[in-house]
Scaffold this motif. Sequence first.
Motif, PDB file in Angstrom:
ATOM      1  N   ILE A  17       0.870  -1.184   0.000  1.00  0.00           N
ATOM      2  CA  ILE A  17       0.000   0.000   0.000  1.00  0.00           C
ATOM      3  C   ILE A  17       0.903   1.228   0.000  1.00  0.00           C
ATOM      4  O   ILE A  17       1.612   1.487   0.977  1.00  0.00           O
ATOM      5  CB  ILE A  17      -0.927   0.008   1.226  1.00  0.00           C
ATOM      6  N   LYS A  18       0.884   1.990  -1.075  1.00  0.00           N
ATOM      7  CA  LYS A  18       1.721   3.180  -1.210  1.00  0.00           C
ATOM      8  C   LYS A  18       0.919   4.396  -0.722  1.00  0.00           C
ATOM      9  O   LYS A  18      -0.121   4.729  -1.300  1.00  0.00           O
ATOM     10  CB  LYS A  18       2.169   3.382  -2.659  1.00  0.00           C
ATOM     11  N   THR A  19       1.428   5.030   0.331  1.00  0.00           N
ATOM     12  CA  THR A  19       0.753   6.183   0.924  1.00  0.00           C
ATOM     13  C   THR A  19       1.659   7.404   0.842  1.00  0.00           C
ATOM     14  O   THR A  19       2.838   7.307   0.470  1.00  0.00           O
ATOM     15  CB  THR A  19       0.380   5.908   2.400  1.00  0.00           C
ATOM     16  N   GLY A  47      -8.289  -0.547  -8.777  1.00  0.00           N
ATOM     17  CA  GLY A  47      -7.962   0.834  -8.461  1.00  0.00           C
ATOM     18  C   GLY A  47      -9.011   1.517  -7.603  1.00  0.00           C
ATOM     19  O   GLY A  47      -9.118   2.751  -7.608  1.00  0.00           O
ATOM     20  N   TYR A  48      -9.796   0.712  -6.863  1.00  0.00           N
ATOM     21  CA  TYR A  48     -10.888   1.269  -6.070  1.00  0.00           C
ATOM     22  C   TYR A  48     -10.350   2.129  -4.915  1.00  0.00           C
ATOM     23  O   TYR A  48     -10.979   3.125  -4.525  1.00  0.00           O
ATOM     24  CB  TYR A  48     -11.732   0.114  -5.525  1.00  0.00           C
ATOM     25  N   TYR A  49      -9.208   1.740  -4.364  1.00  0.00           N
ATOM     26  CA  TYR A  49      -8.644   2.464  -3.218  1.00  0.00           C
ATOM     27  C   TYR A  49      -7.674   3.574  -3.623  1.00  0.00           C
ATOM     28  O   TYR A  49      -7.126   4.241  -2.739  1.00  0.00           O
ATOM     29  CB  TYR A  49      -7.906   1.482  -2.300  1.00  0.00           C
ATOM     30  N   ASP A  50      -7.443   3.768  -4.918  1.00  0.00           N
ATOM     31  CA  ASP A  50      -6.487   4.787  -5.350  1.00  0.00           C
ATOM     32  C   ASP A  50      -6.994   6.185  -4.996  1.00  0.00           C
ATOM     33  O   ASP A  50      -8.181   6.504  -5.180  1.00  0.00           O
ATOM     34  CB  ASP A  50      -6.250   4.687  -6.858  1.00  0.00           C
ATOM     35  N   ASN A  51      -6.084   7.015  -4.454  1.00  0.00           N
ATOM     36  CA  ASN A  51      -6.358   8.421  -4.109  1.00  0.00           C
ATOM     37  C   ASN A  51      -7.454   8.555  -3.042  1.00  0.00           C
ATOM     38  O   ASN A  51      -8.139   9.585  -2.982  1.00  0.00           O
ATOM     39  CB  ASN A  51      -6.742   9.223  -5.354  1.00  0.00           C
ATOM     40  N   THR A  52      -7.624   7.523  -2.242  1.00  0.00           N
ATOM     41  CA  THR A  52      -8.527   7.633  -1.094  1.00  0.00           C
ATOM     42  C   THR A  52      -7.716   8.023   0.140  1.00  0.00           C
ATOM     43  O   THR A  52      -6.489   7.915   0.163  1.00  0.00           O
ATOM     44  CB  THR A  52      -9.269   6.313  -0.839  1.00  0.00           C
ATOM     45  N   GLU A 165      -0.433  -2.035  -4.861  1.00  0.00           N
ATOM     46  CA  GLU A 165       0.156  -2.975  -5.821  1.00  0.00           C
ATOM     47  C   GLU A 165       0.116  -4.382  -5.236  1.00  0.00           C
ATOM     48  O   GLU A 165       0.528  -4.605  -4.097  1.00  0.00           O
ATOM     49  CB  GLU A 165       1.600  -2.580  -6.131  1.00  0.00           C
ATOM     50  N   VAL A 166      -0.387  -5.329  -6.025  1.00  0.00           N
ATOM     51  CA  VAL A 166      -0.475  -6.733  -5.611  1.00  0.00           C
ATOM     52  C   VAL A 166       0.792  -7.431  -6.102  1.00  0.00           C
ATOM     53  O   VAL A 166       0.952  -7.708  -7.300  1.00  0.00           O
ATOM     54  CB  VAL A 166      -1.733  -7.404  -6.174  1.00  0.00           C
ATOM     55  N   LEU A 167       1.711  -7.720  -5.174  1.00  0.00           N
ATOM     56  CA  LEU A 167       2.970  -8.378  -5.547  1.00  0.00           C
ATOM     57  C   LEU A 167       2.795  -9.873  -5.734  1.00  0.00           C
ATOM     58  O   LEU A 167       3.352 -10.458  -6.662  1.00  0.00           O
ATOM     59  CB  LEU A 167       4.020  -8.107  -4.465  1.00  0.00           C
ATOM     60  N   SER A 168       2.034 -10.489  -4.836  1.00  0.00           N
ATOM     61  CA  SER A 168       1.812 -11.938  -4.929  1.00  0.00           C
ATOM     62  C   SER A 168       0.337 -12.203  -4.676  1.00  0.00           C
ATOM     63  O   SER A 168      -0.120 -12.143  -3.521  1.00  0.00           O
ATOM     64  CB  SER A 168       2.678 -12.672  -3.879  1.00  0.00           C
TER      65      SER A 168
END
Length: 452
Positions: A17-19, A47-52, A165-168
Amino acid sequence: MSFAYATEPPTVGKVVIKTTLGDLEVELWPKEAPKAVRNFVQLSLEGYYDNTIFHRVVKDFIVQGGDPTGTGTGGESVYNGPFADELHSRLRFSHRGLLAMANTGRNSNKSQFFFTLDKTEELNGKNTIFGKIVGNTVFNLLKIGEVETGDDDRPLYPPKILRIEVLSPPFDDIEPRISREEREAQLREAANAAAKAKSAVKVPAKRNVNLLSFDDEEMSAAPLVKKRMQSSHDVLEDERLSKELAVKSGDLAKRAKEGEAKPRKSLPSSKPPASPDNKSDGPSKPLANNDKEGEKKPTTVNETKPRFTVQSEIERVQKEIRQMDASRRASKQESSKKAASSVDSFRAQYVGKATMGKRPKGSELGILEQLESFKSKISRAEPVALQKSAQICQLHGIEECKSCHRVDDELAKEDEQGWMAHSLKFKKTANVFEPTVDDYTYFGLCPARNHF
């Protein structure tokens, strides 16, 4: 803490999770909470959580986010409705960094989630745990938990989730319903539509003007109507309040004209009339010569009592202030006189007593004479012979044992002058027992001397 980690089941899958305050590396538990993990991963891929934002931060408790509206009341799941809780016996709120679903009650999970900032055992059995933060990224979570908050635990400058980003992926069959790019395009279109709707202004209808006219005439065509000021009688629907005017506007105009037609009366003088018989502070009205005694003349508006001027009022206040200062000074002087008289009376009790403890002149000669007489008394004292015991100590086997020899009885027999005959003896002259090496050896071998 190590015991808590040992009892937790193994994780499968990882996301980042990039904040705005740093990355958060999260590992998931898809076996223990499959619905919550699938919902979170699929919404992240879309991308539902992007820029939240993290809309709720409670210090030393939780950090909550996942609402696209940023109000804490929105959000939806991938199941087109709330889904059930998934509680596991090995997943407990026993440490910080746990990821769980936020809900409004049992089986009401949607898209909102939260991270724990400390041990929160009161949430056990109420919320679904489906992940945890690993590595040093937990310190970025603590930075989010330290932001300044206002009312309802809402941050003043809320941290933002840039993207996830989903790594695994924990599941192989997850397919997003919409791509991240398509969702961004939809959000842009919705924002543009909202901006257009906000900027749209209603255009007033055009006037049907057939003839040529100037701007002044057009403006004067629609005159402004001034409304009368309304009171509670006009606004409130109350039977006790009358809606009829007490005085009509026409009557007011007539009264105003009549008042202008009448000549103005002279105002009373501000200086009070002088009267020798008047002893009161306020001014009084003198009687006329033609008035009968005891009869009162009806007063008119212009015969009111004159008022004090500003200068007279200032003088009166200054006079009162001077009187107050004089009384204060007099009281201080009286109190100081009383204090001085009490001190003098107290001091008089000790007059003549200050020299009682002083030595008179020539007292040093008397002290020297007393010392000389004491010295001669000591020199004339006869020594008192102490009876020395020549017995051998039964305990130590030593003649004249110093440890067992008691001189209390012998000293009791001395008279009051016996102590004057005693002499100070040193090592050279005194007969003192001095043990040697052989004596210590002898004491160690003798059973009776083991207490040494």
